[in-house]
Design an enzyme around this catalytic site. Sequence first.
Site, PDB file in Angstrom:
ATOM      1  N   ASN A  56      -9.450   1.398   8.751  1.00  0.00           N
ATOM      2  CA  ASN A  56      -8.474   1.208  10.183  1.00  0.00           C
ATOM      3  C   ASN A  56      -9.456   1.922  11.535  1.00  0.00           C
ATOM      4  OD1 ASN A  56      -5.395   0.932  11.243  1.00  0.00           O
ATOM      5  ND2 ASN A  56      -6.716   1.000  12.075  1.00  0.00           N
ATOM      6  N   THR A  57      -9.458   3.270  11.475  1.00  0.00           N
ATOM      7  CA  THR A  57      -9.838   3.882  12.669  1.00  0.00           C
ATOM      8  C   THR A  57     -11.359   3.639  13.133  1.00  0.00           C
ATOM      9  OG1 THR A  57      -8.304   5.550  12.324  1.00  0.00           O
ATOM     10  CG2 THR A  57      -9.669   6.106  13.874  1.00  0.00           C
ATOM     11  N   LYS A  84       0.731  -1.328  -0.025  1.00  0.00           N
ATOM     12  CA  LYS A  84      -0.037  -0.044  -0.050  1.00  0.00           C
ATOM     13  C   LYS A  84       1.012   1.325  -0.017  1.00  0.00           C
ATOM     14  CE  LYS A  84      -2.783   2.841   2.861  1.00  0.00           C
ATOM     15  NZ  LYS A  84      -3.762   3.196   3.868  1.00  0.00           N
ATOM     16  N   GLY A 106      -8.386   8.887   9.365  1.00  0.00           N
ATOM     17  CA  GLY A 106      -8.665   8.707  10.843  1.00  0.00           C
ATOM     18  C   GLY A 106      -9.631  10.170  11.061  1.00  0.00           C
ATOM     19  N   ALA A 132      -9.882   5.313   3.624  1.00  0.00           N
ATOM     20  CA  ALA A 132      -9.613   6.400   4.781  1.00  0.00           C
ATOM     21  C   ALA A 132     -10.965   7.248   4.768  1.00  0.00           C
ATOM     22  CB  ALA A 132      -8.469   7.223   4.429  1.00  0.00           C
ATOM     23  N   GLY A 133     -11.191   7.544   5.916  1.00  0.00           N
ATOM     24  CA  GLY A 133     -12.224   8.405   6.218  1.00  0.00           C
ATOM     25  C   GLY A 133     -13.688   7.956   6.304  1.00  0.00           C
TER      26      GLY A 133
END
Lengths: 274, 67
Positions: A225-226, A116, A177, A203-204
Site C-alpha cells: 500500500n504505502t 484480510k 509502512g 507489508a514493508g
Amino acid sequence: MAKEAKIETRGNESDAVAADPIRIGDREFESRLIVGTGKYSDNDVMMNAIRASGAEMVTVAVRRVDLDRTKEEGILHHLDPDEFFLLPNTAGCYTAEDAIRYARLGRAAGFSDWLKLEVIGDEATLLPDTQATIEAALVLVEEGFKVMAYTSGDVVTALRLEDAGCVAVMPLASPIGSGLGLVNPYFVREIKRRCEVPIIVDAGVGTASDACITMEQGVDGVLMNTALAAADDPVGMAHAMRLAVRAGRLAYLAGRMPAREIAIPSSPTRGLLD
Amino acid sequence: MIQVRLNGKDREIEADLTVMDLLESLELNPHMVVVELNREILSRDVIADVRVEEGDQVEVVHFVGGG
C-alpha cells in the site's frame, strides 16, 4: 526448490503472465500483486495507480462514517466492486474479538466472505499478535470466511494459520509502512517451503527492487500500500511494481544461477592471441 | 425526541424512526453502509423494519481506504 509451473514466454510478457495465474481458495487471479487503498491524497491518483499496478484484488478498511462531514464519501464512490475484488481488512484491531467484529461488518457490506485478517500486537512496530490472529482465524474460518492472514516471519505461526483453514498466509517483509524491504528472505522462503496454501508477502516493500527480490524467493504474491501511496508519483511506482512483481516471478521460475564468490570468465579462454 | 449513542456520540433523534429513516435523515445510502445496533449487525433486509429505541447504540460504518 519446487517450481510449480514452467511457463512458456515466447518473448511475449503478457503471454507469460496469462499462463501463470495465482489460485487462492476457489478463485484465480492473473495478477500476483494485491494493493491497498490507504493514504492516497487524491482519489483520482489512487484509481490511476491501482489500474497501473494491474492488481485485481484491492484491500479496504472498515470505519465509522464521519457524521459531522456527511459529504465525505466512502471508497465505494471511487472503487467499482465490479472492476476490483474487494478484500476488507481488520486493520486497527488489537484483539481477536475486535478483528472478528470488523470482519463481520466487512462481510455485511455484501461483496464476499473474503477477509484480510490482521491483529496488531504492538503499537510501535505494528507487528502482529500471532496468538490472537490464530484465535480469530479459527472462529472466522468456522463462520465461512475466506481468511488471508497477515502474520510475522515465524514459520510455526504460519503452519498454525494454515491448519486453522486460512486460504493464504501473509508474512511481512518488514513492518507496515516502513518501506524497509525484505529484511529476512530466509523466513519467507522457509514459510513457502513448509506451507501448502499461497504465501503472499504483505507489508514493508518500499520500491520495485524490494518487490522483485521478494518474488524471487518463490512466494506466490505481494501485497503493498504505502510503497505506492507515498511515492512521489504513485502511478509511476505502480507501473514499476507491476513489472517488478512479474520480473521476480519469472526469474524465480527460470531458476537463477548459483552465486559464488569467484570469477569465471564468460568468454573462451582458448583462442586468445599471443 | 429520544437520546441515542450514534457513532460514539450522544445524539437526539426523532422518536419512532426506523433504522432506514435514520439513514435517510443522515443522507446516507443504505447500500453504501453497514449498521450495527447494540453490537448486532443489521442486514439490509430488516433496516426498514427495525426501530431505533431510547438508549440504543448505533454504529454506521463503511469502507474507506486501507492497506
